[in-house]
Structures are given as C-alpha cells and as structure tokens.
Design a protein around this motif. Sequence first.
Motif, mmCIF file in Angstrom:
data_model
loop_
_atom_site.group_PDB
_atom_site.id
_atom_site.type_symbol
_atom_site.label_atom_id
_atom_site.label_comp_id
_atom_site.label_asym_id
_atom_site.label_seq_id
_atom_site.Cartn_x
_atom_site.Cartn_y
_atom_site.Cartn_z
ATOM 1 N N ASN A 75 11.106 1.784 -11.806
ATOM 2 C CA ASN A 75 10.644 0.581 -12.496
ATOM 3 C C ASN A 75 10.435 -0.587 -11.541
ATOM 4 O O ASN A 75 10.356 -1.745 -11.976
ATOM 5 N N ILE A 76 10.336 -0.307 -10.250
ATOM 6 C CA ILE A 76 10.186 -1.377 -9.273
ATOM 7 C C ILE A 76 8.915 -2.180 -9.557
ATOM 8 O O ILE A 76 7.895 -1.650 -9.989
ATOM 9 N N THR A 77 9.003 -3.496 -9.330
ATOM 10 C CA THR A 77 7.817 -4.338 -9.445
ATOM 11 C C THR A 77 6.792 -3.895 -8.405
ATOM 12 O O THR A 77 7.144 -3.561 -7.274
ATOM 13 N N VAL A 78 5.520 -3.900 -8.794
ATOM 14 C CA VAL A 78 4.454 -3.469 -7.894
ATOM 15 C C VAL A 78 3.471 -4.615 -7.712
ATOM 16 O O VAL A 78 3.077 -5.264 -8.683
ATOM 17 N N SER A 79 3.100 -4.889 -6.469
ATOM 18 C CA SER A 79 2.087 -5.911 -6.187
ATOM 19 C C SER A 79 0.881 -5.213 -5.553
ATOM 20 O O SER A 79 1.002 -4.548 -4.532
ATOM 21 N N ILE A 80 -0.267 -5.364 -6.202
ATOM 22 C CA ILE A 80 -1.494 -4.700 -5.760
ATOM 23 C C ILE A 80 -2.435 -5.750 -5.179
ATOM 24 O O ILE A 80 -2.760 -6.731 -5.843
ATOM 25 N N ALA A 81 -2.853 -5.538 -3.947
ATOM 26 C CA ALA A 81 -3.779 -6.461 -3.297
ATOM 27 C C ALA A 81 -5.075 -5.728 -2.991
ATOM 28 O O ALA A 81 -5.063 -4.551 -2.622
ATOM 29 N N GLY A 82 -6.173 -6.428 -3.154
ATOM 30 C CA GLY A 82 -7.456 -5.800 -2.858
ATOM 31 C C GLY A 82 -8.600 -6.693 -3.268
ATOM 32 O O GLY A 82 -8.447 -7.570 -4.122
ATOM 33 N N GLU A 83 -9.743 -6.470 -2.659
ATOM 34 C CA GLU A 83 -10.919 -7.256 -2.981
ATOM 35 C C GLU A 83 -11.362 -6.994 -4.419
ATOM 36 O O GLU A 83 -10.978 -6.001 -5.041
ATOM 37 N N PRO A 140 4.470 -3.039 -2.331
ATOM 38 C CA PRO A 140 3.084 -3.500 -2.162
ATOM 39 C C PRO A 140 2.107 -2.334 -1.992
ATOM 40 O O PRO A 140 2.386 -1.369 -1.275
ATOM 41 N N ILE A 141 0.982 -2.424 -2.677
ATOM 42 C CA ILE A 141 -0.091 -1.443 -2.532
ATOM 43 C C ILE A 141 -1.356 -2.193 -2.160
ATOM 44 O O ILE A 141 -1.817 -3.051 -2.908
ATOM 45 N N ASN A 142 -1.911 -1.878 -0.998
ATOM 46 C CA ASN A 142 -3.130 -2.522 -0.536
ATOM 47 C C ASN A 142 -4.313 -1.583 -0.758
ATOM 48 O O ASN A 142 -4.369 -0.499 -0.170
ATOM 49 N N LEU A 143 -5.224 -1.996 -1.627
ATOM 50 C CA LEU A 143 -6.392 -1.164 -1.911
ATOM 51 C C LEU A 143 -7.478 -1.444 -0.877
ATOM 52 O O LEU A 143 -7.913 -2.583 -0.734
ATOM 53 N N PRO A 144 -7.933 -0.422 -0.181
ATOM 54 C CA PRO A 144 -8.953 -0.639 0.849
ATOM 55 C C PRO A 144 -10.316 -0.913 0.221
ATOM 56 O O PRO A 144 -10.639 -0.366 -0.840
#
Length: 464
Positions: free
Chosen positions: A170-178, A314-318
């Motif tokens: 249940n960890i908080t997820v931060s998604i970054a991406g254009e 953190p998940i960085n979307l390319p």
Amino acid sequence: MKDQKTFRVFIVEDDLWYSSMLEYYLSLNPDYVIQKFDTAKSFLARIHEKPEVITLDYSLPDMNGDQLLMQIKEISPDSKVIIISGQEDVKIALDLLKKGAYDYIVKDEDAKDRLWNTIQNLRENVQLKQEIETLKEEVHRKYDFSKAIIGNSPVIQRVFSMMEKAARTNITVSIAGETGTGKELVAKSIHYNSPRKNQPFVAVNLAAIPKDLLESEMFGHEKGAFTGAIARRIGKFEEASKGTLFLDEIGEMDINMQAKLLRALQEKEIMRVGSNDLVKIDVRIIVATHRNLLDMVKEGTFREDLYYRLLGLPINLPPLRERENDVLIIAKHFMEVFCKENNLQVKNFSTEAKKKLLGHAFPGNVRELKSVVELACVMAEGNDIEPDHLNVTSQNIISDFMMKEVTLKEFTTKFIQYYLDKYNYDVLKVARKLDVGKSTIYRMIQNKEVFVHKKYAYENSFMN
C-alpha cells in the motif's frame, strides 16, 4: 461443468399434487430448469449440482426442514432456500430465517404468486452479481501490466518492475512523466493489481478544479456550509474509502491546500467543510505530475514536508522518444484497435512510414501517437500507411530535434528530411532552401538516409 446461463430450481415437496402445481407454474418461465424431489434423501443425492434456488417443504417424511436447511447451507451455501410450509408459525419462520433461509412462505392461495415474485427477484440479483463479477474480471484483464502498457524497451521494462513492486503493498506511489505518457493508466494498473482491486479507484485532476472549490471536492461538505451547499456531500477521500485515490497534477495544488492534504495524510482523518467532526479515512494514495516537484520545493511553491510524504515509491515514465522501437509496437496496436472498431481492413506501415514515425520526437507522447495513427488509418485508401498519411511535422523543428541528443550527422539527416516532408519531396526546392547541392540530397536518398514518397520519386534509373 454447470452452464452459467441456466437457472435451476429444485422443488423438495412430498405432496405430489402440490409439487406438480409448483412445477407447472414455475415452468411458465422457459428460462427455469425445474427438478422435483419428494424425499430429503433423493434431494441430497443431487445437491452437488448446486441449484440457484431450493423450495423446501418444512415437513418431509425422512427429515424436517430445520435439519435439511443446515445440510444445504453446509454443502451448497450459495443456493437460496425458500421454506414452504403449511404452518403459520411466526417463531418457526423467524428461527429458519436466522439460520439462513431466504424466505418463508405459507401454503395458501397466494403462495404460488409470492414464490414467483421471490424467485424472479432472486434471478435478477444473481444476474446482476454475475455481470458485476464479469466486469471486474474484464477490468483486471484490461489493466494487466503487459496488456495495459505496451512495449519491450529496457526503459519500459524497468517501469513494469516498479509497478509490480507498487502493486504488492500500500506504499504511496509518485508517478512523474511528460503529458501523454500514460500516468493515469499506470495508476489504474497498480490499483487493479493490488489487494484493493475490488474497491474504488477515484481519480482527481487537481489542475481542473478551482482552488476555492478544492477543499470541498476533496473532503466534502455539510449542508449549509456555504452558499449553494443544499445537502451534505462526501468528498473524494470518502468516495475512495478502502480503495485508491489518484491525485493527478499534484504540482498544481494551491500551497494552502497542501497543508490540509498533509494533515489528512498524516492523521488519516479528514473534516468536511462546515463540520467539527473528524472522519477516519483508509485510502491508498497515488500522485502524478509532469512537473519537477523538487524544483518547486526549492522555489517555495511546493511544501517540502508534503513532497517527502508523497514521494513513496517513485516511478518515472519515459517519453516516447526514449522508448526506441516501442513507437512501432504501439502504433501497430493503435492501428489494429482503430480498424477493428471502425470496420476497416487492418493496414500495414510501409518502411518509409516506420522510418518517419521513428524519426519524430512525439512531444505529445503516446497520446499524440494515437491521434496520428488514427488519422492515418482514415487517410490511407489502400492497405498501406505511407509517410504522407502521417501528420507528424513539427512546428518547431529545432526544439523538437534538441529534445533528443543526436550526432551532427543524425541532426543533418533529420533536418533535411523535415524539409523534404515540408516541400512535398521537391529535391531542387529543398536544395535551394538549404543552400546545398542537390547531389548531396540525391546521395542521401540513394543511401536511404532520407526518403521520398514513391508518388514523388524521381526517375527510376536514379532511384535504383
């Protein structure tokens, strides 16, 4: 295996006339499959078939209804049992209902009509439940990692790995991406593969909500809390109870609201606007942004404590331009889906079209690619999608090219290809515009460094 379309009704009744009457009456609905039994023994021999409904006479020759009900609930707990008895004893009826009977019907002149209505309601409930389960299965399949997000590139495989880790906890997820990289799709895929998959997924686009309304939207409000609050309304936190709350464009949140969000996350409770009562919350948080939150922290426009509270996994979307041949795999998928939905023949991308797709930076990412492919499917009259069907000419070639690091030779090739596209593959005109010899461009065409569409091709002797 039991046919999911059948609706089985077992009648357990030792009065042969009465059981025949019930059978005839219920058989008026051709969708019901009726089976009669006059003893508990004969019925128990078939209970493994697990009918949807069992009508049970309370007084059988070899076992009373109370005893048989207990066996039914043990062997076939999903079967709904309707007791039909000549005894109008409220105490017995209440006792049987407490033990799991669905209904208790007294044998009188209205019994068959009441039985008909009860079974009809049961069937509708069963069908609704089956439809809900089917929809849940479809949603789970839709958001299977390998199906929801298409691609084989190393960078996207790393994203899959992070998503799998996120889905297990249940960890908080931060998604970054254009913009257009699929941040909400990733959030949904994590939710529908997590232990919370059967609970709500609630998405909130924070950039689309005026800051004056955001607190009410997130936390809810009480009747009379402000002008226009004519009734109590629950907010997104309560709406997402036990499930996942997806906060898209978190970087657009007003600094004052950030403080209230931080408190809600820390204390796991909220307070509706206009109320003094605290409401406990249980939600999983996933946030997304196209902005650099750490830079915003340095600028003072995003709270540092909230930043670290939300960072989580953190998940960085390319961007699409960094996903190598995924562009072609995704384009093929969009083409097949669009053609199927619009009854069009599935098409092929020509070699030149593929090259053009790979040469474009796609500043709008997957969303732009989808739009480009769908338009190409409409414009292509034959089986092949050609370069001129692909509307990918950038309005700012320099910024488009510079988004991706390239060699001088690669930049020159892209630059000349851009002008060939722009001037309908008129080599002489391009040569004049760029002040280069036409032989330079001819040589690049012959070496397949750049291309011209076949309908604009020059003499066959040269092109060969």
